[in-house]
Enzyme design. Structure first.
Site, PDB file in Angstrom:
ATOM      1  N   ASP A 103     -17.955  18.376  79.164  1.00 21.25           N
ATOM      2  CA  ASP A 103     -16.516  18.123  80.202  1.00 21.25           C
ATOM      3  C   ASP A 103     -16.788  18.498  81.552  1.00 21.25           C
ATOM      4  O   ASP A 103     -17.251  19.140  81.508  1.00 21.25           O
ATOM      5  CB  ASP A 103     -15.196  18.395  79.559  1.00 21.25           C
ATOM      6  CG  ASP A 103     -15.188  20.323  79.773  1.00 21.25           C
ATOM      7  OD1 ASP A 103     -16.040  20.475  79.101  1.00 21.25           O
ATOM      8  OD2 ASP A 103     -13.785  20.570  80.405  1.00 21.25           O
ATOM      9  N   GLU A 167     -14.405  22.822  78.589  1.00 28.57           N
ATOM     10  CA  GLU A 167     -14.953  24.301  79.015  1.00 28.57           C
ATOM     11  C   GLU A 167     -13.971  24.496  80.352  1.00 28.57           C
ATOM     12  O   GLU A 167     -13.135  25.688  80.447  1.00 28.57           O
ATOM     13  CB  GLU A 167     -16.316  24.721  79.141  1.00 28.57           C
ATOM     14  CG  GLU A 167     -16.648  26.074  79.688  1.00 28.57           C
ATOM     15  CD  GLU A 167     -16.423  26.023  80.903  1.00 28.57           C
ATOM     16  OE1 GLU A 167     -16.510  27.709  81.287  1.00 28.57           O
ATOM     17  OE2 GLU A 167     -16.313  25.319  82.014  1.00 28.57           O
TER      18      GLU A 167
END
Ligand SMILES: [Zn+2]
Length: 425
Positions: A103, A167
Site C-alpha cells: 500500500d 502498513e
C-alpha cells in the site's frame, strides 16, 4: 557456491565493491517489476476497499512463475497478504524473512507533481511515482534477491518473503502475519523500507493521545458563567512543551533515535459561526514519539497529569483516550540478522554501512512487538522522500539493494552470526 559462507573483506578501507559471494541479480527484471507495482494505485485511504488487491495479484503471479509456494491471505476484503516460503533445499538452517508492503499513501494534489504519480516513468536515472521509494522498489529488490539466491544453487534453511498490506494504516497485515504459524519459525527479519543506506536497528515508538476537555457552555458576554475548554486547551498545549522537556531529561538521547518528542497536532473546539458562545467541549490531539528505553505507561501517566493540572486551573476536566501505542524498537547490533546485513552491505559497497533509526514505526515494530521477531530496517530510497510529492528512487539502488539482500541472506543462512570486522557500533 552454496556451501561456502560469504567472505567479509577484512580491510575496512578497501573501498571497492566485491562481486564474489554476491548472487547475480536480474536487475532489469527487478526494475521493471518495481515500475509495474508503481503503476498500480494502491492508495491506503480511509474507507478504501481492495487497496492492495492488484499488487497482491501481480506478486502472486510472479511467485507462481518462480514456482514458489505461497499463501494469499485476505486480512480484510480485497486486502491480502502474500507470503511465500522458499526452501533452500540445502539442508537444515535458519529462517530469514524479507518484509515489504504494497500500500501507499495518497498522491495528494496530482497537479503538484512534475510527473504522473502512477506512470512508473524512469528518467534522469530515477524511477518516479508514489511508492517508488516507500516501498515498491524495496519489494521488487527483496523478491529478486531471493530469486537470485535460489538460482545460484541450494542453500540451508529457508526464506520467507512477506508482502503485506495496510502498513500505512493500522498495520493489519503485519498484525495478521505476526499471529500466523509462519511467523513463529522466523529467526530474523529484514524490513525493506527506504532508509538511505542506513542499517536501522532501532525505530522510534509512537503514541497518539486525544484529550477531551469538558467545560461549561456559556454566553460570550458572561464568561464567568462558563468554564472555557479553549482556554484549558491552550494551557494544555503549553503544559505539553514542559512535559516534553521532562521526558527528554528522563529518557535521555538515543544515539540514533534522538529524543522523545511531544507534538500537539489537534486543537479543536467551538463553532466558527458562533463567536458569542463559549463551547462546552474541546479536543487536544498529541503525537508522541519515543526512543528505546521509554516507559510508555509512565510517560502517558505524566502527560495525563500535566494536562489535568493545566485544565484544572480553569475548572475544566480532562478525559484521555490512548488512540494508538506502539513501542520503540531496538535490535542488538550483534544479532545475526544485523551482522549478516552489514556483511552484505560491505560485500557490495566495500565499506561498512552507517547505523540509524527509523523516525516512525514500520511493520517491523509490529513483528517485534507481537511476535518477538528481531527486525532490522534497510531498503532503497531516501528516508525523507517518503510521502512527499515527486517521490523517486535511484534506479541503480534497486539492484544494489537486491545484491546486498542476497549476500546478507547467504551469510545469515550459512549460520555465520559472527560480528564482521569494521562494523559501526
Ligand atoms: Zn513504508
Amino acid at each position: 557456491m552454496h556451501s561456502s559462507p560469504s567472505i567479509v573483506p577484512s580491510d575496512p578501507g578497501a573501498g571497492a565493491a566485491r562481486t564474489d559471494g554476491v548472487p547475480d541479480v536480474d536487475e532489469p527484471a527487478a526494475v521493471a517489476f518495481a515500475q509495474d507495482l508503481v503503476r498500480l494505485r494502491t492508495v491506503n485511504a480511509t474507507g478504501a476497499t481492495a487497496v492492495e488487491q492488484p499488487a497482491a495479484d501481480l506478486v502472486s503471479r510472479l511467485f507462481t512463475a518462480f514456482g514458489w509456494p505461497h499463501e494469499v491471505t485476505e486480512v480484510a476484503p480485497g486486502r491480502p497478504n502474500v507470503v511465500a516460503v522458499v526452501e533452500g533445499g540445502g539442508g537444515p538452517g535458519p529462517t530469514l524473512m524479507f518484509e515489504g508492503h504494497t500500500d501507499v499513501v495518497t498522491e495528494g494534489d496530482p497537479a503538484a507533481w512534475s510527473v504522473d504519480p502512477y506512470g512508473g516513468q524512469i528518467h534522469d536515472g530515477r524511477l518516479w511515482g508514489r511508492g517508488a521509494a516507500d516501498m515498491k522498489s524495496g519489494v521488487a529488490a527483496m523478491i529478486y534477491a531471493v530469486r537470485a539466491l535460489q538460482q545460484a544453487g541450494p542453500f540451508p534453511g529457508r526464506i520467507v518473503v512477506g508482502v503485506l498490506c495496510d502498513e500505512e494504516g493500522l498495520m493489519l497485515g503485519a498484525k495478521a502475519f505476526a499471529a500466523s504459524p509462519t511467523a513463529a519459525g522466523v529467526d530474523g527479519v529484514i524490513v525493506c523500507e527506504p532508509e538511505g543506506y542506513e542499517v536501522c536497528t532501532s525505530a522510534r515508538g509512537g503514541i497518539r493521545l486525544r484529550f477531551a476537555l469538558h467545560g461549561v457552555m456559556a454566553h460570550g458576554a458572561m464568561p464567568q458563567e462558563g468554564r472555557n475548554p479553549l482556554v484549558a486547551g491552550a494551557r494544555v498545549v503549553a503544559a505539553l512543551a514542559g512535559a516534553e522537556e521532562w521526558a527528554v531529561r528522563r529518557y535521555g538521547t538515543h544515539p540514533h533515535a534522538g529524543t522523545v518528542t511531544v507534538t500537539p497536532t489537534v486543537l479543536h473546539g467551538g463553532d466558527p459561526d458562533q463567536l458569542n458562545v463559549i463551547p462546552a467541549h474541546a479536543v487536544v490531539g498529541v503525537d508522541v514519539r519515543t526512543v528505546p528505553g521509554t516507559d510508555h505507561a509512565e510517560l502517558i501517566g505524566h502527560l495525563r497529569q500535566a494536562a489535568e493540572d493545566a485544565a484544572a486551573g480553569v475548572g475544566v476536566t480532562v478525559g484521555l483516550t490512548v488512540v494508538d501505542d506502539r513501542p520503540a524498537i531496538e535490535t542488538d547490533a550483534g544479532h545475526p540478522v544485523v551482522t549478516a546485513l552489514v556483511a552484505g552491505h560491505r560485500l557490495v559497497h566495500g565499506s561498512a554501512p552507517p547505523f540509524g533509526a527509523v523516525p516512525g514505526t514500520t511493520d517491523g515494530t509490529i513483528l517485534t512487538r507481537d511476535a518477538g521477531l528481531a527486525t532490522v530496517v534497510y531498503g532503497p530510497g531516501g528516508k525523507w522522500i517518503a510521502h512527499q510529492k515527486d517521490e523517486y528512487v535511484e534506479v541503480r539502488e534497486i539492484g544494489e539493494y537486491a545484491r546486498v539482500y542476497a549476500a546478507a541472506a547467504r551469510h545469515f543462512l550459512a549460520g555465520s552470526g559472527t560480528r564482521p570486522e569494521g562494523a559501526a557500533a
